[in-house]
Design an enzyme around this catalytic site. Structure first.
Site, PDB file in Angstrom:
ATOM      1  N   SER A  11      -5.335  -3.868  -2.905  1.00 56.08           N
ATOM      2  CA  SER A  11      -5.520  -5.246  -3.377  1.00 56.08           C
ATOM      3  C   SER A  11      -5.598  -6.261  -2.234  1.00 56.08           C
ATOM      4  O   SER A  11      -6.197  -7.324  -2.391  1.00 56.08           O
ATOM      5  CB  SER A  11      -4.371  -5.634  -4.312  1.00 56.08           C
ATOM      6  OG  SER A  11      -3.113  -5.483  -3.666  1.00 56.08           O
ATOM      7  N   GLY A  19      -4.028  -1.783  -6.499  1.00 57.89           N
ATOM      8  CA  GLY A  19      -3.124  -0.758  -6.989  1.00 57.89           C
ATOM      9  C   GLY A  19      -3.249   0.581  -6.297  1.00 57.89           C
ATOM     10  O   GLY A  19      -2.416   1.466  -6.501  1.00 57.89           O
ATOM     11  N   ASN A  76       1.035  -0.182  -1.096  1.00 60.07           N
ATOM     12  CA  ASN A  76       1.601   0.198  -2.393  1.00 60.07           C
ATOM     13  C   ASN A  76       2.540   1.392  -2.272  1.00 60.07           C
ATOM     14  O   ASN A  76       3.492   1.522  -3.051  1.00 60.07           O
ATOM     15  CB  ASN A  76       0.471   0.496  -3.389  1.00 60.07           C
ATOM     16  CG  ASN A  76      -0.249  -0.771  -3.819  1.00 60.07           C
ATOM     17  OD1 ASN A  76       0.379  -1.764  -4.175  1.00 60.07           O
ATOM     18  ND2 ASN A  76      -1.564  -0.748  -3.758  1.00 60.07           N
ATOM     19  N   ASP A 107       3.500 -14.183  -6.289  1.00 55.77           N
ATOM     20  CA  ASP A 107       4.204 -12.895  -6.265  1.00 55.77           C
ATOM     21  C   ASP A 107       4.844 -12.611  -4.913  1.00 55.77           C
ATOM     22  O   ASP A 107       5.600 -11.649  -4.755  1.00 55.77           O
ATOM     23  CB  ASP A 107       3.280 -11.748  -6.672  1.00 55.77           C
ATOM     24  CG  ASP A 107       2.062 -11.589  -5.746  1.00 55.77           C
ATOM     25  OD1 ASP A 107       2.058 -12.166  -4.642  1.00 55.77           O
ATOM     26  OD2 ASP A 107       1.118 -10.877  -6.136  1.00 55.77           O
ATOM     27  N   HIS A 159       0.781 -11.134  -2.084  1.00 56.67           N
ATOM     28  CA  HIS A 159      -0.651 -11.257  -1.830  1.00 56.67           C
ATOM     29  C   HIS A 159      -0.975 -12.606  -1.195  1.00 56.67           C
ATOM     30  O   HIS A 159      -0.414 -13.627  -1.603  1.00 56.67           O
ATOM     31  CB  HIS A 159      -1.442 -11.090  -3.131  1.00 56.67           C
ATOM     32  CG  HIS A 159      -1.340  -9.725  -3.719  1.00 56.67           C
ATOM     33  ND1 HIS A 159      -0.385  -9.399  -4.663  1.00 56.67           N
ATOM     34  CD2 HIS A 159      -2.050  -8.591  -3.484  1.00 56.67           C
ATOM     35  CE1 HIS A 159      -0.526  -8.119  -4.994  1.00 56.67           C
ATOM     36  NE2 HIS A 159      -1.521  -7.613  -4.295  1.00 56.67           N
TER      37      HIS A 159
END
Length: 220
Positions: free
Chosen positions: A40, A77, A105, A187, A190
């Site tokens: 991402s 993801g 991730n 979040d 990002h």
């Protein structure tokens, strides 16, 4: 009459000679074709497509005189294993270099660093077999994963860079992580569009140095 024909043909023949001296279309300079293969952070999660890292990096490189095209092969993801599994169709024939950004991730999910390293190793081996140079965009595990996990995870990227002789940009989110809401989305993981701008400025010297080696290899 013959004199008039010769006089008329002279500029035509000159134009034909000039055109013949030009290199064929296939031999003319073409842009360097790159692929940004990642998760991402590469895909541009939460951002308009125009603000994704590959788009902004390509614009920055073009502003500095580099003729490049960068395909965005980021999938939100993706773990290192997922990215490695789609390598063949994510990196098409004709690709001249790959910016490899995977592993964030894995760290967030606490995946065993042995698994992450094995996947990245497979990706690098596959690209090497195809003769495609790689710039490794490294990742660092967050401190909350514990000192032992962090030490094992963070060591993956330097080790693989040494193994494959690939240039390493140590931390893809350098200058952005922990820098607040201006550079990070809600979040906290990002980057915002402004955060991507910082990432591009930070990584640009490493990419330009890598591009120089790609162009030298292409010329050779």
């Amino acid at each position: 009459m013959e004199h008039l024909v010769v006089k008329w043909l002279a500029p035509v023949l000159l134009a034909v000679a000039v055109l013949a001296a030009l290199p064929p279309a296939a031999a003319r300079a073409e842009p360097v074709r790159l692929v940004a293969l990642g998760d991402s952070l590469t895909a541009g999660y939460g951002l308009p497509a125009a603000d994704a890292f590959p788009v902004k990096l390509a614009a920055a490189l073009k502003a500095r005189g580099h003729d490049v095209v960068i395909d965005n092969a980021g999938v939100s993801g993706d773990t290192a294993s997922a990215g490695a599994a789609r390598l063949d169709w994510s990196v098409p024939d004709g690709t001249q270099g790959v910016i490899l950004e995977l592993g964030a991730n894995d760290a967030l999910r606490g995946i065993d660093p042995v698994v992450t390293e094995k996947a990245l190793d497979a990706a690098l081996a596959g690209l090497k077999q195809r003769g495609i140079p790689v710039l490794i965009a490294g990742m660092l595990a967050p401190p909350n994963m514990g000192a032992d996990y962090k030490a094992r995870f963070d060591a993956i990227y330097p080790a693989l860079a040494a193994k494959y002789g690939a240039p390493l940009y140590p931390f893809f989110l350098d200058g952005v992580t922990g820098q607040g809401p201006t550079l990070n989305q809600a979040d906290g993981m990002h980057p915002t569009a402004a955060g991507v701008d910082v990432m591009v400025v930070k990584i640009l010297p490493a990419v330009e140095a890598w591009l120089a080696t790609l162009k030298a290899g292409k010329a050779g």
